[in-house]
Design a protein around this motif. Structure first.
Motif, PDB file in Angstrom:
ATOM      1  N   SER A  86       0.808  -1.224   0.000  1.00  0.00           N
ATOM      2  CA  SER A  86       0.000   0.000   0.000  1.00  0.00           C
ATOM      3  C   SER A  86       0.839   1.270   0.000  1.00  0.00           C
ATOM      4  N   GLY A  87       2.057   1.189  -0.501  1.00  0.00           N
ATOM      5  CA  GLY A  87       2.880   2.386  -0.604  1.00  0.00           C
ATOM      6  C   GLY A  87       3.540   2.810   0.688  1.00  0.00           C
ATOM      7  N   ILE A  88       3.821   1.872   1.573  1.00  0.00           N
ATOM      8  CA  ILE A  88       4.496   2.200   2.831  1.00  0.00           C
ATOM      9  C   ILE A  88       5.940   1.679   2.781  1.00  0.00           C
ATOM     10  N   ALA A  89       6.097   0.372   2.739  1.00  0.00           N
ATOM     11  CA  ALA A  89       7.439  -0.215   2.670  1.00  0.00           C
ATOM     12  C   ALA A  89       8.213   0.292   1.458  1.00  0.00           C
ATOM     13  N   ALA A  90       7.508   0.573   0.383  1.00  0.00           N
ATOM     14  CA  ALA A  90       8.162   1.056  -0.840  1.00  0.00           C
ATOM     15  C   ALA A  90       8.871   2.380  -0.613  1.00  0.00           C
ATOM     16  N   THR A  91       8.383   3.187   0.340  1.00  0.00           N
ATOM     17  CA  THR A  91       9.047   4.459   0.616  1.00  0.00           C
ATOM     18  C   THR A  91      10.360   4.249   1.359  1.00  0.00           C
ATOM     19  N   TRP A  92      10.453   3.161   2.117  1.00  0.00           N
ATOM     20  CA  TRP A  92      11.713   2.844   2.813  1.00  0.00           C
ATOM     21  C   TRP A  92      12.792   2.499   1.791  1.00  0.00           C
ATOM     22  N   ASN A  93      12.448   1.644   0.829  1.00  0.00           N
ATOM     23  CA  ASN A  93      13.414   1.310  -0.215  1.00  0.00           C
ATOM     24  C   ASN A  93      13.773   2.535  -1.049  1.00  0.00           C
TER      25      ASN A  93
END
Length: 302
Positions: A258-265
Motif C-alpha cells: 500500500s505504498g508504505i514499505a516502498a518508501t523505505w526502499n
C-alpha cells in the motif's frame, strides 16, 4: 538548519532536541497480519504516542489525517490541501525549519522487521509536496529507548507554519506508469515485500504474486536486527546493485502493498545516490484489484 541528512542517528537527534528550528514528528502506525481474511488490520499509533514518545515530538496520524478519506484504498495520497493544512497545523512548512520523523516499532506487529517505513512514508509525502528538509531517525523509537535516551508523555507542539514548496509529481507513480513500465527496459520495478509475498505464497491481497518483470529487495532486510540501524553502505549498495537498481541510466519504481514499505526502499536508494526513483502509491492493493492486470509467481524447486 538546512540540508539535513536523509537518515540521522539517535546521537545526532539528541544533540538537537532543543533546537528551535527542529520539528520532530512521531508517525507511528500499526499493522497486524490478517486472520482469515485479506489485507492487514491497521490502526493509529496515537495511543502509543500518548504512552511515551521522544520529548518535544508531535504526532502525525497517517491513517486518519494524512491519507485520502475518499479513496477505496488505504493510505492513498491525500489532496495537497488536506496534507499541507495538517502539516501547517503541526508546525511544518517554513523555510527555516527542518523535520525529523520517526516511528515506534516494527512495521508489522508480531514480526521481526526492523525498518522505519512509517517514518519514511511521511518523509516521502513531505518531499512529494515540496518540503525536502526532512530526515528519518535510524532505528526509530526502539533504538532511542535502547540507547537510554529520554522519553516523555507530555504532548509536543510547535507554532503554526505556512507550508511552502511545490508538489513534485515525478516522485509518484500511477497504475498507468507501471503498465507503461512493463515493456520499458529503462525502468526497474522494485518489489519491496518479502520473498514469500513476491513468490505468490501469501494471500494478503486480492491476488498473489508480483508485477511481471519486477525484482525483489525486502525492505525488512536492510537493517541489522541487533543494532536496529541500517547495514553499512557497502552492504546496502551491494544489495541494490544485484538487482540493477543503482544504474544511473535507469528509473526505479518501488512498490509494496500500500505504498508504505516502498518508501523505505526509495529512501535508501536516494541515500545511495539513485535519485531517479518514484513510488507506486496504489501498489499491490490497487494492482491486484484489477483482474485485467498481469501477475507473476515463482515456483520453488522441491
Amino acid at each position: 538548519m538546512s540540508n539535513v541528512p536523509l537518515i540521522v542517528s539517535t546521537e545526532w537527534l539528541a544533540e538537537r532536541l532543543d533546537d528551535p528550528k527542529l520539528r520532530l514528528i512521531d508517525a507511528t502506525t500499526f499493522l497486524k497480519p490478517p486472520e482469515g481474511g485479506r489485507y492487514y488490520n491497521v490502526w493509529s499509533g496515537q495511543e502509543a504516542y500518548d504512552e511515551g514518545h521522544i520529548p518535544g515530538a508531535v504526532y502525525a496520524d497517517l491513517l486518519n489525517n494524512l491519507s485520502d478519506p475518499d479513496s477505496e484504498f488505504t493510505f492513498t495520497v491525500p489532496s495537497r490541501e488536506r496534507f499541507t493544512k495538517k502539516m501547517s497545523e503541526l508546525g511544518v512548512g517554513d523555510d527555516d525549519t527542518y523535520v525529523v520523523v520517526y516511528d515506534q516499532g516494527n512495521a508489522i506487529v508480531g514480526a521481526s522487521v526492523i525498518a522505519s517505513d512509517w517514518a519514511s512514508r511521511l518523509a516521502w509525502q513531505l518531499q512529494y509536496e515540496g518540503y525536502d528538509n526532512v530526515a528519518v531517525l535510524d532505528g526509530g523509537f526502539v533504538k532511542w529507548r535502547e540507547d537510554g535516551r529520554p522519553v516523555s508523555t507530555e504532548p509536543g507542539s510547535y507554532p503554526k507554519a505556512t507550508f511552502k514548496g511545490e508538489r513534485r509529481p515525478e516522485l509518484l507513480a500511477t497504475k498507468e506508469d507501471v503498465k507503461d513500465a512493463l515493456d520499458d527496459e529503462n525502468v526497474i520495478l522494485l518489489n519491496s515485500l518479502s520473498e514469500a509475498d513476491f513468490n505468490g505464497e501469501t494471500d494478503t491481497y486480492a491476488r498473489s504474486g508480483h508485477i511481471p518483470g519486477s525484482v525483489n529487495v525486502f525492505f525488512g532486510n536492510l537493517s541489522d536486527p541487533e543494532t536496529k540501524e541500517l547495514h553499512n553502505e557497502e552492504q546496502l549498495r551491494d544489495t541494490f546493485e544485484q538487482v540493477g537498481a543503482l544504474d544511473e541510466n535507469k528509473k526505479v519504481i518501488t512498490y509494496c502493498g500500500s505504498g508504505i514499505a516502498a518508501t523505505w526502499n526509495a529512501l535508501i536508494l536516494n541515500k545511495l545516490g539513485q535519485q531517479n526513483v518514484s513510488m507506486y502509491d496504489g501498489s499491490l492493493t490497487e494492482w491486484t484489484a484489477d483482474p485485467s492486470l498481469p501477475l507473476d509467481t515463482v515456483k520453488k524447486d522441491k
